[in-house]
Design an enzyme around this catalytic site. Structure first.
Site, mmCIF file in Angstrom:
data_model
loop_
_atom_site.group_PDB
_atom_site.id
_atom_site.type_symbol
_atom_site.label_atom_id
_atom_site.label_comp_id
_atom_site.label_asym_id
_atom_site.label_seq_id
_atom_site.Cartn_x
_atom_site.Cartn_y
_atom_site.Cartn_z
ATOM 1 N N ASN A 36 21.165 -43.788 5.357
ATOM 2 C CA ASN A 36 20.228 -43.212 6.324
ATOM 3 C C ASN A 36 19.116 -44.202 6.657
ATOM 4 O OD1 ASN A 36 19.458 -42.709 3.599
ATOM 5 N ND2 ASN A 36 18.031 -41.114 4.227
ATOM 6 N N GLU A 78 25.737 -40.633 7.761
ATOM 7 C CA GLU A 78 27.085 -40.383 8.276
ATOM 8 C C GLU A 78 27.259 -41.013 9.656
ATOM 9 O OE1 GLU A 78 24.951 -38.280 6.970
ATOM 10 O OE2 GLU A 78 25.916 -36.452 6.221
ATOM 11 N N CYS A 81 25.758 -34.181 12.373
ATOM 12 C CA CYS A 81 26.830 -35.036 11.829
ATOM 13 C C CYS A 81 28.161 -34.278 11.802
ATOM 14 C CB CYS A 81 26.453 -35.537 10.444
ATOM 15 S SG CYS A 81 25.129 -36.763 10.496
HETATM 16 ZN ZN LIG Z 1 23.287 -35.735 9.670
#
Ligand SMILES: [Zn+2]
Length: 181
Positions: A80, A93, A133
């Site tokens: 992230n 992701e 996501c």
């Molecule tokens: Zn996400």
């Protein structure tokens, strides 16, 4: 393990006779810890664990690592990447999915491992992708016509395996809706 991702329907029995009721079951395989995984899965999961080191998460202190296996065996990792303007941050992701598309365009994804370290709390249970996501994963499955298997866990503790990312997004909106009928 819960039974397959089947939609079960039955007619309502009393007040609303024209209404049917539906329920959706999601199969989940649960492993006691990362050491119990098959070797291929353990390798991918270890890659995701290592990827947490590259997270940029000064605000949440929640470092997420992802590893994707492509159909050709290649492993792509990501983490992230946050931003002081919070919505500009990107989940691990989608960072990894985009990296895979950029580095190896046109090659389907077969598996995704996801783990995290929470610097201010526990890291001992599985987490799953956020709604955006899930939508993105759903599009990747549709785009390549194959399922993406998810391996979800904390830095320690149980690991969940879900055979299709789309199982996490029932009734997903997709490009099919945008086609003229
Ligand atoms: Zn996400």
């Amino acid at each position: 393990m819960v039974s397959a991702g089947v939609v079960c329907s039955r007619k309502s029995d009393n007040l609303f006779p024209r209404m049917k009721q539906t329920s959706i079951h999601i199969p989940v395989q649960i492993y006691p810890d990362f050491h119990a995984l098959e070797i291929q899965d353990a390798v991918l999961y270890e890659s995701a664990r290592n990827a947490t080191a590259a997270a940029y998460a000064p605000y949440s202190r929640f470092r997420v690592g992802v590893a994707i296996r492509l159909e050709n065996g290649q492993i792509i990792t990501g983490s992230n990447q946050e931003n002081a303007s919070f919505p500009a941050g990107i989940c691990a992701e989608r960072v990894t999915l985009s990296a895979a598309s950029a580095v190896s365009p046109g090659i389907a994804i077969t598996d995704m491992a996801l783990t995290y370290i929470n610097d201010t709390g526990d890291s001992n249970h599985p987490i799953s992708p956020c709604g955006i996501c899930r939508q993105t994963l759903s599009e990747y499955e549709q785009r390549f016509g194959r399922s993406i298997r998810l391996i979800l866990g904390g830095f320690t503790g149980e690991i969940y395996i879900i055979s299709r990312a789309t199982d996490l997004l029932p009734f997903a909106f997709s490009s099919r809706e945008l086609r003229p009928h």
